[in-house]
Design a protein around this motif. Structure first.
Motif, PDB file in Angstrom:
ATOM      1  N   LEU A  45      29.632   4.047  11.895  1.00  0.00           N
ATOM      2  CA  LEU A  45      29.431   2.722  11.386  1.00  0.00           C
ATOM      3  C   LEU A  45      29.674   2.391   9.749  1.00  0.00           C
ATOM      4  O   LEU A  45      29.891   1.151   9.519  1.00  0.00           O
ATOM      5  CB  LEU A  45      27.902   2.389  11.858  1.00  0.00           C
ATOM      6  CG  LEU A  45      27.450   0.942  11.657  1.00  0.00           C
ATOM      7  CD1 LEU A  45      27.996  -0.087  12.129  1.00  0.00           C
ATOM      8  CD2 LEU A  45      25.735   0.863  11.778  1.00  0.00           C
ATOM      9  N   ASP A  46      29.474   3.455   8.988  1.00  0.00           N
ATOM     10  CA  ASP A  46      29.383   2.947   7.661  1.00  0.00           C
ATOM     11  C   ASP A  46      31.065   2.650   7.099  1.00  0.00           C
ATOM     12  O   ASP A  46      31.012   2.103   6.045  1.00  0.00           O
ATOM     13  CB  ASP A  46      28.822   4.338   6.745  1.00  0.00           C
ATOM     14  CG  ASP A  46      29.539   5.348   6.997  1.00  0.00           C
ATOM     15  OD1 ASP A  46      30.507   5.484   8.035  1.00  0.00           O
ATOM     16  OD2 ASP A  46      28.988   6.820   6.578  1.00  0.00           O
ATOM     17  N   GLU A  47      31.761   2.999   7.945  1.00  0.00           N
ATOM     18  CA  GLU A  47      33.202   2.528   7.742  1.00  0.00           C
ATOM     19  C   GLU A  47      33.584   1.151   7.914  1.00  0.00           C
ATOM     20  O   GLU A  47      34.539   0.597   7.515  1.00  0.00           O
ATOM     21  CB  GLU A  47      34.219   3.470   8.424  1.00  0.00           C
ATOM     22  CG  GLU A  47      34.036   4.902   8.022  1.00  0.00           C
ATOM     23  CD  GLU A  47      35.147   5.453   9.135  1.00  0.00           C
ATOM     24  OE1 GLU A  47      36.168   5.656   8.900  1.00  0.00           O
ATOM     25  OE2 GLU A  47      34.396   6.396   9.617  1.00  0.00           O
ATOM     26  N   ILE A  48      32.672   0.487   8.770  1.00  0.00           N
ATOM     27  CA  ILE A  48      32.957  -0.867   9.392  1.00  0.00           C
ATOM     28  C   ILE A  48      32.301  -1.973   8.707  1.00  0.00           C
ATOM     29  O   ILE A  48      31.076  -1.724   7.921  1.00  0.00           O
ATOM     30  CB  ILE A  48      32.263  -1.075  10.763  1.00  0.00           C
ATOM     31  CG1 ILE A  48      32.957   0.090  11.615  1.00  0.00           C
ATOM     32  CG2 ILE A  48      32.591  -2.269  11.369  1.00  0.00           C
ATOM     33  CD1 ILE A  48      32.457   0.077  13.253  1.00  0.00           C
ATOM     34  N   SER A  49      32.904  -3.126   8.078  1.00  0.00           N
ATOM     35  CA  SER A  49      32.267  -4.209   7.562  1.00  0.00           C
ATOM     36  C   SER A  49      31.943  -5.157   8.834  1.00  0.00           C
ATOM     37  O   SER A  49      32.748  -5.884   9.370  1.00  0.00           O
ATOM     38  CB  SER A  49      33.297  -4.895   6.634  1.00  0.00           C
ATOM     39  OG  SER A  49      33.567  -4.295   5.571  1.00  0.00           O
ATOM     40  N   LEU A  50      30.620  -5.268   9.093  1.00  0.00           N
ATOM     41  CA  LEU A  50      30.181  -6.226  10.156  1.00  0.00           C
ATOM     42  C   LEU A  50      30.133  -7.418   9.762  1.00  0.00           C
ATOM     43  O   LEU A  50      30.522  -8.325  10.817  1.00  0.00           O
ATOM     44  CB  LEU A  50      28.884  -5.764  10.437  1.00  0.00           C
ATOM     45  CG  LEU A  50      28.548  -4.174  11.334  1.00  0.00           C
ATOM     46  CD1 LEU A  50      27.325  -4.029  11.254  1.00  0.00           C
ATOM     47  CD2 LEU A  50      29.273  -4.386  12.612  1.00  0.00           C
ATOM     48  N   HIS A  51      30.026  -7.718   8.502  1.00  0.00           N
ATOM     49  CA  HIS A  51      30.016  -9.151   8.096  1.00  0.00           C
ATOM     50  C   HIS A  51      31.583  -9.405   7.208  1.00  0.00           C
ATOM     51  O   HIS A  51      31.453  -9.126   5.936  1.00  0.00           O
ATOM     52  CB  HIS A  51      28.924  -9.673   6.973  1.00  0.00           C
ATOM     53  CG  HIS A  51      27.758  -9.392   7.963  1.00  0.00           C
ATOM     54  ND1 HIS A  51      26.846  -8.332   7.503  1.00  0.00           N
ATOM     55  CD2 HIS A  51      27.276 -10.143   9.127  1.00  0.00           C
ATOM     56  CE1 HIS A  51      25.794  -8.570   8.614  1.00  0.00           C
ATOM     57  NE2 HIS A  51      25.992  -9.483   9.288  1.00  0.00           N
ATOM     58  N   TYR A  52      32.371  -9.868   7.846  1.00  0.00           N
ATOM     59  CA  TYR A  52      33.753 -10.050   7.252  1.00  0.00           C
ATOM     60  C   TYR A  52      34.433 -11.310   7.685  1.00  0.00           C
ATOM     61  O   TYR A  52      34.014 -11.939   8.414  1.00  0.00           O
ATOM     62  CB  TYR A  52      34.702  -8.832   7.882  1.00  0.00           C
ATOM     63  CG  TYR A  52      35.150  -9.012   9.207  1.00  0.00           C
ATOM     64  CD1 TYR A  52      34.461  -8.658  10.373  1.00  0.00           C
ATOM     65  CD2 TYR A  52      36.276  -9.627   9.607  1.00  0.00           C
ATOM     66  CE1 TYR A  52      34.961  -8.949  11.653  1.00  0.00           C
ATOM     67  CE2 TYR A  52      36.977  -9.549  10.710  1.00  0.00           C
ATOM     68  CZ  TYR A  52      35.874  -9.430  11.982  1.00  0.00           C
ATOM     69  OH  TYR A  52      36.273  -9.492  13.230  1.00  0.00           O
ATOM     70  N   ILE A  53      35.159 -11.466   6.612  1.00  0.00           N
ATOM     71  CA  ILE A  53      35.959 -13.011   7.124  1.00  0.00           C
ATOM     72  C   ILE A  53      37.432 -12.344   7.619  1.00  0.00           C
ATOM     73  O   ILE A  53      37.616 -11.017   7.626  1.00  0.00           O
ATOM     74  CB  ILE A  53      36.411 -13.921   5.588  1.00  0.00           C
ATOM     75  CG1 ILE A  53      37.279 -12.780   4.930  1.00  0.00           C
ATOM     76  CG2 ILE A  53      35.160 -13.962   5.032  1.00  0.00           C
ATOM     77  CD1 ILE A  53      37.969 -13.764   3.523  1.00  0.00           C
ATOM     78  N   PRO A  54      38.131 -13.122   8.415  1.00  0.00           N
ATOM     79  CA  PRO A  54      39.213 -13.072   9.090  1.00  0.00           C
ATOM     80  C   PRO A  54      40.207 -11.842   8.173  1.00  0.00           C
ATOM     81  O   PRO A  54      40.280 -12.165   7.061  1.00  0.00           O
ATOM     82  CB  PRO A  54      39.974 -14.067   9.274  1.00  0.00           C
ATOM     83  CG  PRO A  54      39.023 -15.173   9.628  1.00  0.00           C
ATOM     84  CD  PRO A  54      37.951 -14.684   8.531  1.00  0.00           C
TER      85      PRO A  54
END
Ligand SMILES: Cc1cc2nc3c(=O)[nH]c(=O)nc-3n(C[C@H](O)[C@H](O)[C@H](O)COP(=O)(O)OP(=O)(O)OC[C@H]3O[C@@H](n4cnc5c(N)ncnc54)[C@H](O)[C@@H]3O)c2cc1C
Ligand code: FES
Lengths: 278, 344
Positions: free
Chosen positions: B43-52
């Motif tokens: 999970l720490d690699e992922i940006s859950l709040h991202y723009i396209p």
């Protein structure tokens, strides 16, 4: 990444064998091609195939032989770039890849029983030859047949022997003109449109099929409309850049129309609706 | 359709569960508020709040460079047709991008079918993620009604206060839920939170341009000759960035890639762009859509008009990527507004 083999895809080529090569002019050669097992291509006049050589590429080429002449089929190729020049280097017995036939060809059903006026400019005679020989092989099914051909000069004229044969036949009116020629040229001189007023026709009973370079269409269509031929009875073959032949790659698209699948042959009442098509 | 809940504290476990089974692709940050879909394992690699992301997930459906045939010319024109596949889970796909994939699915399953695409697509698992708020001012998803989930996913996640509300849409999605053993039963509190969120979104997401969805194709029909295209064409640099980043642009070129020995090689398909002048050039040098304004108009019509005739669907997803990336600052909403003003 894993690679899965599939045995059915639109990009599959059939291995065609070159059975004959006829040089036509300095720029054009005609190739006779046999499919594996001697299979017929099963095409309509006006359709095209994608011809390919692995390592070089692919190009759309009209089928110039009539489906009434079974077995092998023929293509006329002008050396215009990478693939077409590579084709010109091939020998009898070499292989080419064939995909197709593709597209909607010339209309046969509405032509039957009617008079037909076939107009070709330059290389446009290649696809039209498929229709002409189809008509000749079913001659009694059609009304009066007029063929008009325009070429740049006498040296660039294709299928000279066949032209002479068409000219000889009593059931075809064949007329040809060149844009320019040496003084010893006995035939007509002038652009193709100059031949149209001289044709006697019953406009409502006449269907016209036109095939040639893009610039030719506007002028020819104007003349045909002047003659009173209805828009629905004029057919044009549109040339567009093509890659896939499958209605996907977008190269041949004019507005919402895919030339490779919806065409290349369209009636003028349809073409007229497609802004900028000709 | 089933609903289930995943506590936020267990999302990392879920990502690790997925990545132990196959590659997981999710949005990751590149810095400067830029993101891309890339491989992750926690999970720490992922940006859950991202723009396209810069490129949409179409790159997994229709790779930029894809082998169609393998050939061998040592004994004539021999070939074998292939599909390059890889089992992937795409996690965190926004509704605009799910809509983009639905568009591509229509194109490639329309006859003649494209088996290279259709076979590959079934190796992919899609897990969507709802946008609770606007990503930025470039987006126009509400105008196209793509701000809410409309299918096309195996699982769909919506972030609530302490957990994710998860719609289970397919058997494949259900299997992941079951096998992971990480999901909880739905409860009324979560139901209430979701309903509240959707009401809030209804207030927040309003059509960004004052036009009704069903009136959009006609606008493009009526403004075909508009001087707006002249202006847009004058600014366009014909770089093709807009088509690369578009989730529904699928034009391609087909070419051969020989090995060094020149007898073997691959026939490949690569992304192409209708914004380049040579795209529609034919032998003899004639070029259709010679001017930039013709090509720009063609692209807009290929989003808002032509696919509606053919597929009954607008092919703009509202992701805003074309406006965000355009070096000449050609803005999609501005262009549509200008066309509407023009028509009045
Ligand atoms: C439906 C159709 C039927 C055709 N029938 C014939 C025919 O019977 N005989 C014949 O000699 N030619 C025909 N052509 C034209 C022929 O396809 C092109 O000459 C050929 O594609 C050029 O390929 P190349 O690799 O030799 O040239 P390239 O090196 O690729 O390019 C040379 C020129 O041709 C243009 N061109 C490249 N690819 C295509 C393409 N796929 N379609 C159109 N133009 C292209 C390029 O823009 C460039 O101007 C037809 C074209 C179409 C669309
Ligand atoms: S040639 Fe690819 S869409 Fe027509």
């Amino acid at each position: 990444m894993e690679t899965v083999t599939i045995n059915h895809t639109g990009y599959h080529i059939k291995r065609g064998k070159i059975r004959g090569i006829t040089p036509l002019t300095a720029m054009e050669k005609m190739f006779e091609i046999e499919l594996p097992g001697g299979d017929a291509l099963d095409h309509d006049p006006g359709q095209f195939v994608e011809v390919s050589l692995f390592g070089v590429g692919e190009a759309p080429i009209s089928i110039c032989s009539s489906p009434t002449r079974r077995d092998n089929f023929e293509l006329t190729v002008r050396a215009a770039g990478r693939l077409t020049e590579a084709l010109h280097q091939l020998q009898v017995g070499d292989e080419v890849g064939i995909r197709g036939p593709f597209g909607v060809g010339f209309p046969i059903v509405p032509l039957e029983g009617n008079d037909i006026l076939l107009i070709a400019g330059g290389l446009g005679i290649a696809p039209l030859r498929s229709l002409i020989n189809f008509v000749i092989d079913n001659r009694r099914d059609f009304g009066k047949v007029d063929i008009l051909l325009g070429c740049r000069d006498p040296q660039s004229m294709l299928f000279c022997e066949e032209l002479a044969y068409w000219e000889e036949r009593i059931d075809i009116n064949f007329c040809c003109s060149v844009d320019r020629a040496a003084p010893d040229w006995a035939g007509n001189i002038g652009v193709i449109t100059s031949l149209i007023p001289g044709v006697t026709l019953d406009p409502l009973k006449t269907f016209s099929v036109v095939c040639g370079p893009p610039v030719m269409y506007r002028f020819v269509v104007d003349e045909l409309l002047q003659k009173g031929i209805p828009e629905k009875q004029i057919y044009l073959s549109l040339e567009r850049h093509m890659k896939c032949g499958l209605g996907k790659c977008g190269h041949c698209q004019i507005h919402d129309v895919y030339c490779c699948q919806d065409g290349p042959v369209f009636s003028y009442d349809v073409v007229k609706q497609i802004k900028g098509a000709i | 359709m089933n609903q289930t809940l995943l506590p936020k504290t267990r999302l990392d476990d879920f990502i690790r569960f997925l990545s132990a089974r196959q590659k997981v692709i999710a949005p990751v940050s590149l810095g400067n508020n830029q993101y891309k879909f890339d491989e992750v394992s926690s999970l720490d690699e992922i940006s859950l709040h991202y723009i396209p992301t810069i490129l949409p997930p179409k790159k997994y459906y229709m790779p930029q460079h894809e082998t169609l045939l393998k050939y061998d010319v040592s004994k004539g024109q021999e070939m074998e047709a292939v599909v390059e596949v890889e089992e992937l889970v795409l996690f965190g796909v926004h509704t605009c991008d799910l809509a983009g994939i639905q568009c591509l699915n229509m194109v490639f399953s329309d006859r003649p079918k494209d088996l290279h695409y259709l076979i590959r697509k079934n190796y992919l698992t899609l897990i969507g993620l709802e946008c609770n708020d606007y990503c930025d001012s470039y987006a126009n998803c509400a105008m196209l009604r793509n701000h809410l989930p409309k299918g096309g996913h195996d699982l769909f996640f919506t972030e609530l206060a302490d957990c994710y509300y998860v719609h289970v849409n397919t058997h494949r999605g259900d299997e992941l839920v079951e096998k992971s053993g990480l999901f909880d039963e739905m409860n009324t509190q979560a139901e209430g939170e979701l309903a509240e969120l959707r009401t809030r979104k209804k207030e927040r997401f309003k059509s960004e341009v004052a036009i009704r969805y069903q009136d959009i194709p006609r606008l493009f029909d009526e403004t075909f000759e508009s001087p707006v295209w002249e202006d847009v064409g004058n600014r366009c640099l014909a770089c093709g960035n807009c088509t690369n980043v578009c989730p529904t642009c699928y034009c391609f070129d087909v070419m051969d890639e020989p090995d060094l020995d020149l007898t073997k090689g691959r026939r490949i398909r690569v992304w192409d762009s209708c914004q380049h002048e040579v795209f529609a050039k034919v032998a003899g040098g004639e070029s259709f859509r010679e001017e930039r304004k013709d090509r720009k108009r063609h692209r807009f019509n290929r989003k808002f008009k032509y696919p509606v005739d053919r597929y009954r669907r607008i092919f703009c997803t509202g992701c805003g990527r074309c406006s965000r990336t355009c070096m000449a600052k050609i803005d999609l909403k501005e262009t549509i507004n200008a066309l509407m003003e023009e028509r009045e």
